[in-house]
Design an enzyme around this catalytic site. Structure first.
Site, short mmCIF file in Angstrom:
data_model
loop_
_atom_site.label_atom_id
_atom_site.label_comp_id
_atom_site.label_asym_id
_atom_site.label_seq_id
_atom_site.Cartn_x
_atom_site.Cartn_y
_atom_site.Cartn_z
N ARG A 193 0.82 -1.22 0.00
CA ARG A 193 0.00 0.00 0.00
C ARG A 193 0.85 1.26 0.00
O ARG A 193 0.36 2.34 -0.29
CB ARG A 193 -0.95 0.00 1.20
CG ARG A 193 -1.89 -1.18 1.22
CD ARG A 193 -2.87 -1.13 0.05
NE ARG A 193 -3.61 -2.38 -0.05
CZ ARG A 193 -3.65 -3.13 -1.14
NH1 ARG A 193 -2.99 -2.77 -2.20
NH2 ARG A 193 -4.34 -4.23 -1.17
N ARG A 210 15.58 -21.35 -2.81
CA ARG A 210 15.72 -21.57 -4.26
C ARG A 210 17.00 -20.92 -4.75
O ARG A 210 16.96 -19.93 -5.47
CB ARG A 210 14.53 -20.99 -5.02
CG ARG A 210 13.21 -21.72 -4.88
CD ARG A 210 13.24 -23.17 -5.36
NE ARG A 210 13.62 -23.37 -6.74
CZ ARG A 210 12.78 -23.57 -7.74
NH1 ARG A 210 11.49 -23.58 -7.52
NH2 ARG A 210 13.23 -23.76 -8.96
N GLU A 234 1.98 -19.73 6.48
CA GLU A 234 2.62 -20.87 5.84
C GLU A 234 2.27 -22.14 6.63
O GLU A 234 1.97 -22.07 7.82
CB GLU A 234 4.15 -20.73 5.88
CG GLU A 234 4.75 -19.99 4.75
CD GLU A 234 4.59 -20.65 3.39
OE1 GLU A 234 4.73 -21.89 3.26
OE2 GLU A 234 4.33 -19.92 2.45
N CYS A 266 -2.93 -11.87 2.79
CA CYS A 266 -1.91 -12.48 3.65
C CYS A 266 -2.44 -13.81 4.21
O CYS A 266 -3.64 -13.96 4.42
CB CYS A 266 -1.57 -11.58 4.82
SG CYS A 266 -0.81 -10.03 4.36
#
Length: 126
Positions: A62, A115, A77, A74
């Site tokens: 924002r 990654r 996990e 949001c």
């Protein structure tokens, strides 16, 4: 064409200002690396690990000029044992005319370990 752009970063502590600042840094690098404008973005999903609850990372978007109307959500996990702590992940769904292999995914700080094959940038301040 619809593409997904991934990104992740970590914070040192469960602090609202740090969560928002690191999320903003990550998203800005994702925007720059992929030359995005808000109108190309269908939505942004942000997730945090269980140890982060001091702020909604979506608040960072924002503060970015032109991003007020981009849908953002949001979530938590999955708490997998021994997973990377204090981690913020981003999945940005965008409309771009580039091949999948040319999408630039951004991993910063300790999230580079998630990654390393996609990591374009290492944050020197981690």
């Amino acid at each position: 064409m619809i593409r997904g752009i991934r990104g992740a970063t970590t914070v040192h502590r469960n602090d609202g200002d740090e969560i928002i600042a690191e999320t903003e840094k990550l998203v800005l690098q994702m925007i720059e690396a992929n030359q995005l404008v808000p109108e190309q973005v269908a939505s942004v999903l942000l997730s945090v690990t269980d140890d982060l609850n001091a702020a909604f990372p979506a608040k960072a978007l924002r503060t970015i000029e032109g991003w007020a109307h981009v849908p953002v959500m949001c979530m938590r996990e999955i708490p997998v044992p021994d997973s990377l702590p204090k981690c913020i992940r981003v999945m940005m769904t965008v409309n771009v005319d580039i091949p999948q292999k040319e999408v630039k995914h951004i991993y910063l700080r300790e999230a580079v370990s998630l990654r390393p094959d996609f990591s374009l940038t290492r944050d020197e301040n981690s």
